[in-house]
Design a protein around this motif. Structure first.
Motif, PDB file in Angstrom:
ATOM      1  N   SER A 122       0.633  -1.214  -0.012  1.00 29.43           N
ATOM      2  CA  SER A 122       0.181   0.054   0.077  1.00 29.43           C
ATOM      3  C   SER A 122       0.912   1.286   0.106  1.00 29.43           C
ATOM      4  O   SER A 122       0.652   2.186  -0.742  1.00 29.43           O
ATOM      5  N   GLU A 123       1.933   1.258   0.667  1.00 36.83           N
ATOM      6  CA  GLU A 123       2.773   2.462   0.806  1.00 36.83           C
ATOM      7  C   GLU A 123       3.607   2.616  -0.367  1.00 36.83           C
ATOM      8  O   GLU A 123       3.601   3.672  -0.726  1.00 36.83           O
ATOM      9  N   LEU A 124       3.970   1.681  -0.897  1.00 43.99           N
ATOM     10  CA  LEU A 124       4.348   1.650  -2.484  1.00 43.99           C
ATOM     11  C   LEU A 124       3.746   2.528  -3.408  1.00 43.99           C
ATOM     12  O   LEU A 124       3.976   3.268  -4.154  1.00 43.99           O
ATOM     13  N   GLY A 137       1.835  22.083 -13.938  1.00 41.33           N
ATOM     14  CA  GLY A 137       0.549  23.252 -13.862  1.00 41.33           C
ATOM     15  C   GLY A 137      -0.566  22.436 -13.653  1.00 41.33           C
ATOM     16  O   GLY A 137      -1.929  23.210 -13.683  1.00 41.33           O
ATOM     17  N   ILE A 138      -0.436  21.172 -13.431  1.00 42.45           N
ATOM     18  CA  ILE A 138      -1.920  20.476 -13.160  1.00 42.45           C
ATOM     19  C   ILE A 138      -1.929  20.147 -11.474  1.00 42.45           C
ATOM     20  O   ILE A 138      -1.145  19.074 -11.080  1.00 42.45           O
ATOM     21  N   HIS A 139      -2.841  20.693 -10.872  1.00 46.82           N
ATOM     22  CA  HIS A 139      -3.156  20.474  -9.489  1.00 46.82           C
ATOM     23  C   HIS A 139      -3.875  19.445  -9.346  1.00 46.82           C
ATOM     24  O   HIS A 139      -5.008  19.260  -9.800  1.00 46.82           O
ATOM     25  N   CYS A 140      -3.307  18.480  -8.236  1.00 44.23           N
ATOM     26  CA  CYS A 140      -4.373  17.444  -8.061  1.00 44.23           C
ATOM     27  C   CYS A 140      -3.952  16.785  -6.543  1.00 44.23           C
ATOM     28  O   CYS A 140      -2.740  17.057  -6.103  1.00 44.23           O
ATOM     29  N   ASP A 141      -4.675  16.265  -5.834  1.00 44.21           N
ATOM     30  CA  ASP A 141      -4.585  15.493  -4.532  1.00 44.21           C
ATOM     31  C   ASP A 141      -4.931  14.045  -4.773  1.00 44.21           C
ATOM     32  O   ASP A 141      -5.611  13.750  -5.779  1.00 44.21           O
ATOM     33  N   ILE A 142      -4.268  13.165  -3.948  1.00 42.75           N
ATOM     34  CA  ILE A 142      -4.770  11.699  -3.754  1.00 42.75           C
ATOM     35  C   ILE A 142      -5.189  11.388  -2.501  1.00 42.75           C
ATOM     36  O   ILE A 142      -5.124  11.880  -1.432  1.00 42.75           O
ATOM     37  N   SER A 143      -5.869  10.415  -2.717  1.00 42.01           N
ATOM     38  CA  SER A 143      -6.506   9.939  -1.401  1.00 42.01           C
ATOM     39  C   SER A 143      -5.941   8.895  -0.653  1.00 42.01           C
ATOM     40  O   SER A 143      -4.816   8.212  -1.562  1.00 42.01           O
ATOM     41  N   PRO A 144      -5.938   8.437   0.554  1.00 41.92           N
ATOM     42  CA  PRO A 144      -4.995   7.360   0.707  1.00 41.92           C
ATOM     43  C   PRO A 144      -5.273   5.890   0.166  1.00 41.92           C
ATOM     44  O   PRO A 144      -6.559   5.761  -0.447  1.00 41.92           O
ATOM     45  N   PRO A 145      -4.123   5.436   0.115  1.00 39.56           N
ATOM     46  CA  PRO A 145      -4.340   3.857  -0.598  1.00 39.56           C
ATOM     47  C   PRO A 145      -5.397   3.034   0.003  1.00 39.56           C
ATOM     48  O   PRO A 145      -5.281   2.606   1.376  1.00 39.56           O
ATOM     49  N   THR A 146      -6.226   2.032  -0.818  1.00 38.79           N
ATOM     50  CA  THR A 146      -7.085   1.235  -0.612  1.00 38.79           C
ATOM     51  C   THR A 146      -6.224  -0.575  -1.049  1.00 38.79           C
ATOM     52  O   THR A 146      -6.089  -0.217  -2.325  1.00 38.79           O
ATOM     53  N   LEU A 147      -6.024  -1.183  -0.137  1.00 42.90           N
ATOM     54  CA  LEU A 147      -5.498  -2.499  -0.754  1.00 42.90           C
ATOM     55  C   LEU A 147      -6.759  -3.602  -0.890  1.00 42.90           C
ATOM     56  O   LEU A 147      -7.485  -3.623  -0.025  1.00 42.90           O
TER      57      LEU A 147
END
Length: 154
Positions: free
Chosen positions: A90-92, A108-118
């Motif tokens: 998951s951390e990988l 120039g592309i703003h984005c955020d990520i969610s925590p991983p789900t295994l």
């Protein structure tokens, strides 16, 4: 989906697999699907939101997952995908996607990520909005790791 938005995920995956697991990865033949549903028994799923939105999935066989976790943990034997091995995989996925989002930000592309789900299991279906997904297999000495990037402009 813009193919140039997939490159940061591939570059990040190849670099981080080398750095964290000591693996050299070669890109296999590209494919396209109508969803991010994984093809293998072990998958790390992360959501992407912002100027691009969608999902990225890192999928592998159970055997490859155990070998990958072993590589990440200094070569210790991983006979089963226990909590520690799942956490490592998951951390990988989190590291690859976080690095890719930084590369997208530099473009120039703003984005955020969610925590991983295994997710583990055979014939697992990830229910989400149908989105064209570019599938890129990475071929390593321990097996294939399939990256599925399904992004659209947010």
């Amino acid at each position: 989906m813009r193919v140039e938005n997939v490159t940061p995920f591939l570059d990040s995956a190849i670099g981080i697999l080398a750095q964290i697991a000591g693996l050299q990865a070669k890109r296999g033949d590209l494919g396209i699907r109508d969803s991010t549903t994984p093809s293998f028994e072990v998958a790390v799923v992360l959501g992407i939101v912002g100027q691009v939105r969608g999902q990225v999935v890192y999928a592998m066989s159970l055997d490859t997952g155990k070998k990958l976790a072993s590589q990440m943990m200094g070569g210790f034997d991983v006979p089963e995908l226990d909590d520690m091995a799942k956490s490592a995989i998951s951390e990988l996925g989190n590291m690859i996607t976080g690095n890719a989002s930084t590369l997208l930000e530099q473009r120039g592309i703003h984005c955020d990520i969610s925590p991983p789900t295994l997710i583990t299991g055979k014939n697992v279906e990830v229910s989400s909005v149908k989105i064209q997904t570019l599938i890129v297999p990475l071929l390593t000495d321990i097996g294939k790791i399939e990256i599925g990037v399904g992004l659209q402009d947010g």
